[in-house]
Each structure stands twice: as structure tokens, then as C-alpha cells.
Design a protein around this motif. Sequence first.
Motif, mmCIF file in Angstrom:
data_model
loop_
_atom_site.group_PDB
_atom_site.id
_atom_site.type_symbol
_atom_site.label_atom_id
_atom_site.label_comp_id
_atom_site.label_asym_id
_atom_site.label_seq_id
_atom_site.Cartn_x
_atom_site.Cartn_y
_atom_site.Cartn_z
ATOM 1 N N PHE A 215 31.979 -18.063 -22.897
ATOM 2 C CA PHE A 215 33.122 -18.707 -22.239
ATOM 3 C C PHE A 215 34.376 -18.665 -23.108
ATOM 4 O O PHE A 215 35.494 -18.666 -22.588
ATOM 5 N N LEU A 216 34.200 -18.621 -24.427
ATOM 6 C CA LEU A 216 35.351 -18.592 -25.325
ATOM 7 C C LEU A 216 35.951 -17.198 -25.450
ATOM 8 O O LEU A 216 37.176 -17.025 -25.353
ATOM 9 N N LEU A 217 35.099 -16.185 -25.657
ATOM 10 C CA LEU A 217 35.589 -14.845 -25.968
ATOM 11 C C LEU A 217 35.929 -14.011 -24.744
ATOM 12 O O LEU A 217 36.847 -13.192 -24.788
ATOM 13 N N THR A 218 35.203 -14.204 -23.642
ATOM 14 C CA THR A 218 35.429 -13.365 -22.457
ATOM 15 C C THR A 218 36.824 -13.519 -21.858
ATOM 16 O O THR A 218 37.508 -12.513 -21.616
ATOM 17 N N PRO A 219 37.317 -14.750 -21.583
ATOM 18 C CA PRO A 219 38.653 -14.868 -20.989
ATOM 19 C C PRO A 219 39.748 -14.283 -21.870
ATOM 20 O O PRO A 219 40.692 -13.660 -21.355
ATOM 21 N N ILE A 220 39.625 -14.464 -23.192
ATOM 22 C CA ILE A 220 40.659 -13.926 -24.081
ATOM 23 C C ILE A 220 40.651 -12.403 -24.047
ATOM 24 O O ILE A 220 41.697 -11.760 -24.008
ATOM 25 N N ILE B 238 36.704 3.770 -22.071
ATOM 26 C CA ILE B 238 36.035 3.041 -23.143
ATOM 27 C C ILE B 238 35.002 3.966 -23.772
ATOM 28 O O ILE B 238 34.071 4.412 -23.101
ATOM 29 N N ASN B 239 35.161 4.248 -25.049
ATOM 30 C CA ASN B 239 34.242 5.158 -25.737
ATOM 31 C C ASN B 239 32.978 4.394 -26.144
ATOM 32 O O ASN B 239 32.699 4.166 -27.323
ATOM 33 N N HIS B 240 32.219 3.999 -25.124
ATOM 34 C CA HIS B 240 31.005 3.214 -25.324
ATOM 35 C C HIS B 240 30.183 3.314 -24.048
ATOM 36 O O HIS B 240 30.638 3.873 -23.041
ATOM 37 N N PHE B 241 28.937 2.773 -24.085
ATOM 38 C CA PHE B 241 28.111 2.824 -22.884
ATOM 39 C C PHE B 241 28.094 1.503 -22.126
ATOM 40 O O PHE B 241 27.461 1.383 -21.094
ATOM 41 N N PHE B 242 28.787 0.478 -22.663
ATOM 42 C CA PHE B 242 28.992 -0.760 -21.919
ATOM 43 C C PHE B 242 30.246 -1.440 -22.463
ATOM 44 O O PHE B 242 30.839 -0.990 -23.452
ATOM 45 N N CYS B 243 30.671 -2.501 -21.818
ATOM 46 C CA CYS B 243 31.910 -3.178 -22.208
ATOM 47 C C CYS B 243 31.663 -4.102 -23.397
ATOM 48 O O CYS B 243 31.578 -5.326 -23.245
ATOM 49 N N GLU B 244 31.556 -3.509 -24.559
ATOM 50 C CA GLU B 244 31.444 -4.310 -25.777
ATOM 51 C C GLU B 244 32.847 -4.655 -26.240
ATOM 52 O O GLU B 244 33.754 -3.815 -26.221
ATOM 53 N N MET B 245 33.043 -5.871 -26.692
ATOM 54 C CA MET B 245 34.394 -6.385 -26.967
ATOM 55 C C MET B 245 35.212 -5.519 -27.929
ATOM 56 O O MET B 245 36.361 -5.189 -27.628
ATOM 57 N N PRO B 246 34.687 -5.122 -29.103
ATOM 58 C CA PRO B 246 35.504 -4.289 -29.992
ATOM 59 C C PRO B 246 35.936 -2.967 -29.355
ATOM 60 O O PRO B 246 37.065 -2.508 -29.576
ATOM 61 N N LEU C 21 40.201 -14.314 -34.566
ATOM 62 C CA LEU C 21 39.455 -15.384 -33.897
ATOM 63 C C LEU C 21 38.015 -14.956 -33.619
ATOM 64 O O LEU C 21 37.068 -15.719 -33.847
ATOM 65 N N MET C 22 37.846 -13.712 -33.145
ATOM 66 C CA MET C 22 36.518 -13.191 -32.860
ATOM 67 C C MET C 22 35.703 -13.081 -34.146
ATOM 68 O O MET C 22 34.518 -13.398 -34.164
ATOM 69 N N CYS D 242 34.638 -16.599 -35.181
ATOM 70 C CA CYS D 242 33.592 -17.059 -34.268
ATOM 71 C C CYS D 242 32.254 -16.412 -34.608
ATOM 72 O O CYS D 242 31.218 -17.085 -34.668
ATOM 73 N N CYS D 243 32.271 -15.103 -34.856
ATOM 74 C CA CYS D 243 31.033 -14.386 -35.164
ATOM 75 C C CYS D 243 30.481 -14.787 -36.530
ATOM 76 O O CYS D 243 29.263 -14.861 -36.710
ATOM 77 N N VAL D 244 31.379 -15.048 -37.484
ATOM 78 C CA VAL D 244 30.931 -15.495 -38.801
ATOM 79 C C VAL D 244 30.191 -16.817 -38.679
ATOM 80 O O VAL D 244 29.117 -17.009 -39.253
ATOM 81 N N LEU D 245 30.769 -17.749 -37.898
ATOM 82 C CA LEU D 245 30.128 -19.052 -37.706
ATOM 83 C C LEU D 245 28.790 -18.908 -36.994
ATOM 84 O O LEU D 245 27.800 -19.556 -37.355
#
Length: 335
Positions: free
Chosen positions: A158-163, A175-183, A199-200, A203-206
Motif C-alpha cells: 500500500f505504501l510503495l505501489t501508489p507512489i 519494461i526490460n523485465h518479465f514483470f512489473c518490478e518497481m526498479p 524512500l524505497m 523501506c526495504c532496509v527496514l
Amino acid sequence: MTNIRNTTSSSDFILLGLVVNSEAIGTIFTVIFAIFVVAITANLVMIFLIQVDPQLHTPMYFLLSQLSIMDTLLICTTVPKLLVDMVSIEKTISFVACGIQIFLYSTMIGSEFFLLGLMAYDRYVAVCNPLRYPVLMNRKMCLLLAAGAWFGGSLDGFLLTPITMNVPYCGSRSINHFFCEMPAVLKLACADTSLYETLMYICCVLMLLIPISTISTSYSLILLTVHRMRSVEGRKKAFTTCSSHLIVVSIFYGAAFYTYMLPQSFHTPEKDKVVSALYTIVTPMLNPLIYSLRNKDVTAAFRRLVTRCSSSQKVGMVSSSDKKIGLPKSILQDF
């Protein structure tokens, strides 16, 4: 590629896939499809066994059933779309579908982060405080721990998707990927994303730091306790129980650490795809296999289930044949 782009909506993305222009696409499709089938089957069998076998109604196996549910949802989020794209000409994904995929993927990954940490705590209580284990890991506590893992993962989604989806995208939609990965999606943004990437990263560090701290502390205390054990059988059982969890943790956290913690200078699209495939496709298949093949309780439960099914079939065949012959009930009871 130009033709594909012209036939799509301006809000659609194009997934370039796991392998671009490969002659071995048929072999790759077969391997991924086989992994998908094995992963779904193994996880569903684990969930079913834990539900129907009373001897598996323990905190450890309850948490394992939650892990199997997460793995099933995770692999279903990425692989079906990947397989469809491998055999289709248009490899597009709508803006909304991309957002849903990001939300489900980040929720499942985040939930597994927390759950693996909680599973380490469960092993710590079982090995270091066995007499208090029924009190510390009662049914209510297990439900709270599982709910906490799911809540933590969904909070991440809920935090990362809207942003991610509110960042302006212009120019190339590939998108040079096989799915919608954020990076991978953020690379297409036409605005400064440094604030969001920070911010990402935080969040990932935590999300990695909290469970890794729990796992490190739990296993340090477990090793000290095992070292003090005089019973060789007790040491062996403790190591067997904990080693399966450590294998899963090493694969999962190692891949996540590479994806979200290492600087961009260490990343290439090819490496990112391989690592993402490791923990979104391979890991959901390995988790139930590692826990089932290395766990005597699970294999024993599977044998009991097979024996029970075989006995039911034999009883059913005898009953049907007895009905045809018409033997009295008194005679049947004597046998």
C-alpha cells in the motif's frame, strides 16, 4: 517493436520478457511451466497435509502453511503472465494490471520477509525454551504472528505501489523485465525519482533489517543452546530442524539484498532478471520441497494420507462387492 507499440494504448506497458529473441524459447517455456506446476502442486499438498493431519497441527507447521500460501500467490502473480507473453506477439500489460502486479508482488515478498523472521523466533523458543513453548507459541500467538506478517507485507504494498504508479512516465513504455518490478518500472520515469528511490531503499532496509536481526539473534542463541547439549540425538534434531529454514532464508534474503540494497553500478538488466526469477519462480518451488524432503513429519503425514486413501478404496470395493453378493451383516461383522 514499433508495430507492437503502435497497436497498444498510450497507458500500456510492454514487457520485454525474461529472454529477448532467444532461439531456445520453447525449452525455456517448458522449464518455467514445469517449475510452475511443481511449485503449485507442492505448496497445495503442503497446505492440505497440514490441514488434515492432526500431528501437523503445531505452530511450526501453521507458519509453514502460511509460507506455502504466500509462495503460491507470489508465483501466480508473475509466472502466468510470463508464460502468456512467451507465446504471444503482443507482450503488453495495462497500467492498472501493472499496478496490481506491483502491489501483489511487494505484499507477498514483504510478508515472506516477516514470516521467515517469525519462523526463526519459533525455532528459538522450541530449542531454547521447550518447556514454555506451548505457552509462548499458543494458538492465539500464532494467529497474531501470521496476521502481523500479512499486515507488514500489505503495508509495504500500500505504501510503495501508489507512489510508483503516480510517477510520470513518458517516451518508451518498454519494461526490460518479465514483470512489473518497481526498479525496472522506475527506469521509464521522465521525472526525478531520487526521492522515491531513497524512500524505497529505506523501506526495504527496514523490512530486511527487522527480520534479519530476529533471525541472527534467534540462531545465535540456538547455536549456544545446541553447543551445550549433551545429547547427540538432540543436537542432530535441532540442526535438522533449523537447517531447512536457514537454506530458505539464505536464498530468499540473498536475492532480495541484491535487488534492493546494492548500488545501481552492480546491476544489469540480465542479472536483475535472473535474480528476480530466483526468488519469484525458483524459491516458491524450493520452499515446500526443502521442508518436505528434509522433514520426517511431513513425509510420515504423506504416507498416512496415502495409506488412509488406499484403505478407504479397499473398504469401498469390499462394501460394493458385498452388496452384490448379498452377505448378511452378521457375517460381515465376524470378518
